[in-house]
Design an enzyme around this catalytic site. Structure first.
Site, PDB file in Angstrom:
ATOM      1  N   ARG A   3       0.981  -1.178   0.071  1.00 50.09           N
ATOM      2  CA  ARG A   3       0.079   0.051   0.145  1.00 50.09           C
ATOM      3  C   ARG A   3       0.771   1.225  -0.018  1.00 50.09           C
ATOM      4  O   ARG A   3       0.336   2.424   0.147  1.00 50.09           O
ATOM      5  CB  ARG A   3      -0.970   0.187   1.199  1.00 50.09           C
ATOM      6  CG  ARG A   3      -1.877  -1.159   1.201  1.00 50.09           C
ATOM      7  CD  ARG A   3      -3.026  -0.922   2.281  1.00 50.09           C
ATOM      8  NE  ARG A   3      -3.971  -2.050   2.155  1.00 50.09           N
ATOM      9  CZ  ARG A   3      -3.670  -2.962   3.143  1.00 50.09           C
ATOM     10  NH1 ARG A   3      -3.066  -2.791   4.169  1.00 50.09           N
ATOM     11  NH2 ARG A   3      -4.876  -4.043   3.237  1.00 50.09           N
ATOM     12  N   LYS A  41       2.271  10.994 -11.976  1.00 48.18           N
ATOM     13  CA  LYS A  41       1.222  10.091 -12.574  1.00 48.18           C
ATOM     14  C   LYS A  41       1.733   8.761 -12.913  1.00 48.18           C
ATOM     15  O   LYS A  41       2.979   8.757 -13.549  1.00 48.18           O
ATOM     16  CB  LYS A  41       0.758  10.693 -14.052  1.00 48.18           C
ATOM     17  CG  LYS A  41      -0.420  11.650 -13.805  1.00 48.18           C
ATOM     18  CD  LYS A  41      -0.907  11.834 -15.393  1.00 48.18           C
ATOM     19  CE  LYS A  41      -1.959  12.792 -15.268  1.00 48.18           C
ATOM     20  NZ  LYS A  41      -2.412  13.091 -16.589  1.00 48.18           N
ATOM     21  N   GLU A  48       7.725  16.533 -25.867  1.00 46.90           N
ATOM     22  CA  GLU A  48       6.940  17.278 -24.799  1.00 46.90           C
ATOM     23  C   GLU A  48       7.579  18.646 -24.407  1.00 46.90           C
ATOM     24  O   GLU A  48       6.917  19.377 -23.804  1.00 46.90           O
ATOM     25  CB  GLU A  48       7.235  16.247 -23.739  1.00 46.90           C
ATOM     26  CG  GLU A  48       6.519  14.863 -23.894  1.00 46.90           C
ATOM     27  CD  GLU A  48       5.022  14.735 -23.821  1.00 46.90           C
ATOM     28  OE1 GLU A  48       4.458  15.633 -23.382  1.00 46.90           O
ATOM     29  OE2 GLU A  48       4.583  13.634 -23.632  1.00 46.90           O
ATOM     30  N   LYS A 101       5.663  22.133 -15.451  1.00 49.41           N
ATOM     31  CA  LYS A 101       5.102  21.238 -14.967  1.00 49.41           C
ATOM     32  C   LYS A 101       4.791  21.404 -13.589  1.00 49.41           C
ATOM     33  O   LYS A 101       3.566  21.092 -13.184  1.00 49.41           O
ATOM     34  CB  LYS A 101       5.627  19.922 -15.453  1.00 49.41           C
ATOM     35  CG  LYS A 101       4.702  18.522 -14.999  1.00 49.41           C
ATOM     36  CD  LYS A 101       4.653  17.627 -15.901  1.00 49.41           C
ATOM     37  CE  LYS A 101       3.956  16.595 -15.411  1.00 49.41           C
ATOM     38  NZ  LYS A 101       4.282  15.184 -16.338  1.00 49.41           N
ATOM     39  N   GLU A 136      -5.675  16.154 -11.488  1.00 46.39           N
ATOM     40  CA  GLU A 136      -6.404  16.465 -12.835  1.00 46.39           C
ATOM     41  C   GLU A 136      -7.598  16.847 -12.551  1.00 46.39           C
ATOM     42  O   GLU A 136      -8.730  16.034 -13.359  1.00 46.39           O
ATOM     43  CB  GLU A 136      -6.044  15.453 -13.762  1.00 46.39           C
ATOM     44  CG  GLU A 136      -6.329  15.843 -15.511  1.00 46.39           C
ATOM     45  CD  GLU A 136      -5.468  15.051 -16.164  1.00 46.39           C
ATOM     46  OE1 GLU A 136      -4.526  14.708 -16.114  1.00 46.39           O
ATOM     47  OE2 GLU A 136      -6.312  14.820 -17.316  1.00 46.39           O
ATOM     48  N   ARG A 145      -4.813  20.678 -14.925  1.00 49.38           N
ATOM     49  CA  ARG A 145      -3.726  19.590 -15.199  1.00 49.38           C
ATOM     50  C   ARG A 145      -3.869  19.128 -16.824  1.00 49.38           C
ATOM     51  O   ARG A 145      -2.773  18.552 -17.258  1.00 49.38           O
ATOM     52  CB  ARG A 145      -3.571  18.424 -14.245  1.00 49.38           C
ATOM     53  CG  ARG A 145      -2.514  17.626 -14.526  1.00 49.38           C
ATOM     54  CD  ARG A 145      -2.079  16.542 -13.512  1.00 49.38           C
ATOM     55  NE  ARG A 145      -0.781  16.006 -13.557  1.00 49.38           N
ATOM     56  CZ  ARG A 145      -0.127  15.092 -12.831  1.00 49.38           C
ATOM     57  NH1 ARG A 145      -0.352  15.368 -11.605  1.00 49.38           N
ATOM     58  NH2 ARG A 145       0.961  14.310 -13.414  1.00 49.38           N
ATOM     59  N   ASN A 170      -1.862  17.395 -21.524  1.00 50.07           N
ATOM     60  CA  ASN A 170      -2.352  16.415 -22.491  1.00 50.07           C
ATOM     61  C   ASN A 170      -2.309  16.903 -23.835  1.00 50.07           C
ATOM     62  O   ASN A 170      -2.838  16.191 -24.662  1.00 50.07           O
ATOM     63  CB  ASN A 170      -3.540  15.578 -22.003  1.00 50.07           C
ATOM     64  CG  ASN A 170      -3.354  14.509 -21.141  1.00 50.07           C
ATOM     65  OD1 ASN A 170      -1.911  14.098 -20.804  1.00 50.07           O
ATOM     66  ND2 ASN A 170      -3.993  14.267 -19.940  1.00 50.07           N
ATOM     67  N   HIS A 215      -2.231  14.666 -26.841  1.00 48.30           N
ATOM     68  CA  HIS A 215      -2.152  13.167 -26.257  1.00 48.30           C
ATOM     69  C   HIS A 215      -3.296  12.693 -26.724  1.00 48.30           C
ATOM     70  O   HIS A 215      -3.235  11.365 -26.807  1.00 48.30           O
ATOM     71  CB  HIS A 215      -1.872  13.548 -24.796  1.00 48.30           C
ATOM     72  CG  HIS A 215      -0.700  13.687 -24.307  1.00 48.30           C
ATOM     73  ND1 HIS A 215       0.108  14.810 -24.620  1.00 48.30           N
ATOM     74  CD2 HIS A 215       0.297  12.868 -23.719  1.00 48.30           C
ATOM     75  CE1 HIS A 215       1.259  14.869 -24.076  1.00 48.30           C
ATOM     76  NE2 HIS A 215       1.473  13.775 -23.294  1.00 48.30           N
TER      77      HIS A 215
END
Lengths: 370, 370
Positions: free
Chosen positions: B131, B153, B195, B237, B247, B251, B255, B258
């Site tokens: 965990r 992420k 990117e 970022k 997000e 955020r 993308n 993407h």
């Protein structure tokens, strides 16, 4: 079915587990599962999924789906095979596959309808699906109502250890419907009582007295007795988790009896003994360890063993041999630097976590197994 | 190898990603990977694991292990097969299996040594193992340094969609060693530039100008140019993630390109095109969509296409057919209620997320694929 009178006698208790913006309500009462009101505070979403197993589904899935259809445009049912043996990646992947096939998105709400296995897996699926979707616990066993559905511990098993892969991920709501306990097999009721009993020695001596007095009523499924047992258990659990969500310290006391218990479950193969049965027997061993460490008098071990036996639980572990027990306990998540750590009772109502010499632990195991 | 003079010219930049008690440093500079100082702030732990792949391991794993052995009693190496095709449960389970076999506990630190795939998988493994255990990102590709290693992420792919199973889980530290970019294949360098370019139109017009001016220096691996590109990318970022870790809104602008890019990757099979290549081409499509929605002038599409082409990236998508693109985009995580949502440029330096009519999207795809 309970009479309308007994319905009226049982109020709906709403506890709150306080974790800042992740706080949530725990509803306890009769008839809650199929009551639209239970779900009134949840966010709206076009899609929902009920995750359940093939034993619970025929009993309650349709009733839940009917009430949820008033909230969601589409309600998908995901029915997994029952049992701890299926608390694995294959089941988890099946959940993901159905969710993706139905176009479930980040707002989709997952409803865990079942015992601890369903709740742990659904919670972990909710934690991971698209990096997190909302979920609701609707525990259908006593064990899940008093323990596993509350507190956000989610996981699957790994062949090398129980609950090794998981997340801390809180539900939005827990709905404990006492009526569903009517269909619970005797053996599962006893297993749940193990976790109820646990709260006494670790946190509340008066509750331990109450359990001793009311054990027969609990085993006879008296609704008032069950309502109090579930409520007091959830109160203690919410109090502990509210202080230590991620088990940096205090929360570990909830694992009283679990170190030995996990070894029994893993040693016999998951599902051979129920989790609660292994915990019951594990509490006898952990009480014995507390006594041998000089923390508690020998009479405490007798008191615990008698109560656990009266609850219909095993009080002697399987004959795996002390060495095998120790080996199995060496992968416990509480361990640090290769040292096994045990939850012990330091005084009635207070628990602590500490290591113990292997030879002492072996004596404890020999005394209470085989 | 760069001369000692160029070493002296590049200062170590330390940015901070601010997320309350989960804040962490991003170190950017030359020679950091094998410098004991880079890891000085990490908690001590007897065990550590380096997770890497079979391409990066022969280059850097031994060097990293040597420096980590000064911090940890035992350092395990876990070497996975390289490539997006292996960003799956099988690889994840291999990590878990090695960790359990070595008795790794909750204090064990995982070090992700590699590109985006290694970083995403190691991060997800760290999020789930018992965990949650601490982890460190040591990105070895430009793409990972400017994007995937920062922001928490983590994920694996599902046959039905990219990054569908994962967690938001922050590292303790990100170490961007510019020297490791010396061994990066040309194609991977270009993929990383996609990117870098992204940050211009979504957040910083001046950075877009700077990239246009310095693109040749970047492709020639000029250390000062790379240092600035990595630093400015990480600044943007960190600023975005610091405002919207999970997000909920802002955020999603990261993308840009993407949505189309993921369709290309999934449509061709993961690993056929590099992620950055698909994003490069996807940005051309997303720019075109922004123009056709009347948000940006057609000249913006030409500007983006030229820059992306100069970076060595494909600017035309594969001929999958608009229908297949739309089908693949329908499982994107940004979608809500079955509606595909696109990141578009609303003004130079400002992005937004919105749906678009299928017919318009189909025209965009037809114009820039096949």
């Amino acid at each position: 079915m309970p009479s309308p009178v007994s319905f009226a006698l049982i109020a709906v208790h709403s506890l709150k587990l306080s974790l800042g913006d992740r706080s949530y309500a725990i509803l306890i009462g009769a008839g809650l599962l199929a009551d639209q009101e239970s779900y009134a505070t949840l966010p709206s979403a076009p899609l929902a999924a009920i995750v359940t197993n093939d034993v619970v589904a025929p009993l309650y899935a349709q009733r839940l789906e009917s009430v949820l259809k008033q909230r969601h445009r589409e309600v998908v049912q995901i029915i997994l095979p029952d049992g701890e043996a299926h608390k694995d990646w294959a089941s988890l992947d099946r959940i993901f596959d159905v969710l993706l096939a139905h176009g479930c998105d980040r707002k989709t709400v997952l409803y865990a309808l079942g015992g601890g296995v369903v709740g742990d897996m659904t919670g972990f699926a909710a934690a991971c699906y698209m990096r997190g979707v909302p979920f609701v616990q609707i525990p259908t066993t006593l064990l899940a109502q008093v323990d596993s559905s509350v507190g956000g511990k989610t996981a699957i098993n790994h062949p090398r250890g129980k609950n090794m892969i998981g997340a801390f991920y809180q539900p939005l709501l827990v709905v404990c419907d006492l009526d569903v306990l009517d269909t619970l097999p005797e053996r599962e009721l006893s297993a749940g009582l193990a976790e109820v009993i646990k709260y006494g020695p670790i946190a509340d001596p008066a509750f331990l007295d109450w359990i001793e007095t009311n054990l027969d009523a609990l085993r006879a499924r008296d609704k008032d007795a069950l309502a109090y047992a579930v409520r007091r258990s959830c109160e203690i659990k919410a109090w502990v988790v509210g202080q230590d969500e991620k088990e940096a310290g205090l929360r570990a006391i909830l694992n009283f009896g679990h170190t030995f218990g996990h070894a029994i479950e893993a040693g016999l193969g998951y599902g051979e003994w129920l989790h609660g049965e292994a915990v019951g027997c594990g509490m006898v061993m952990a009480s014995e360890l507390s006594a041998r460490l000089g923390l508690m008098p020998p009479a405490f071990v007798d008191r615990m063993r008698r109560l656990i036996e009266r609850a219909g639980l095993p009080v002697r572990g399987p004959a795996l041999g002390a060495e095998r027990y120790l080996e199995l306990m060496s992968v416990d998540k509480k361990n640090e630097g290769g040292e096994i750590r045990f939850v012990v009772i330091e005084a009635l109502g207070r628990a602590g976590v500490r290591p113990a010499p292997d030879t002492l632990v072996a004596q404890v195991i020999e005394a209470h197994s085989g």
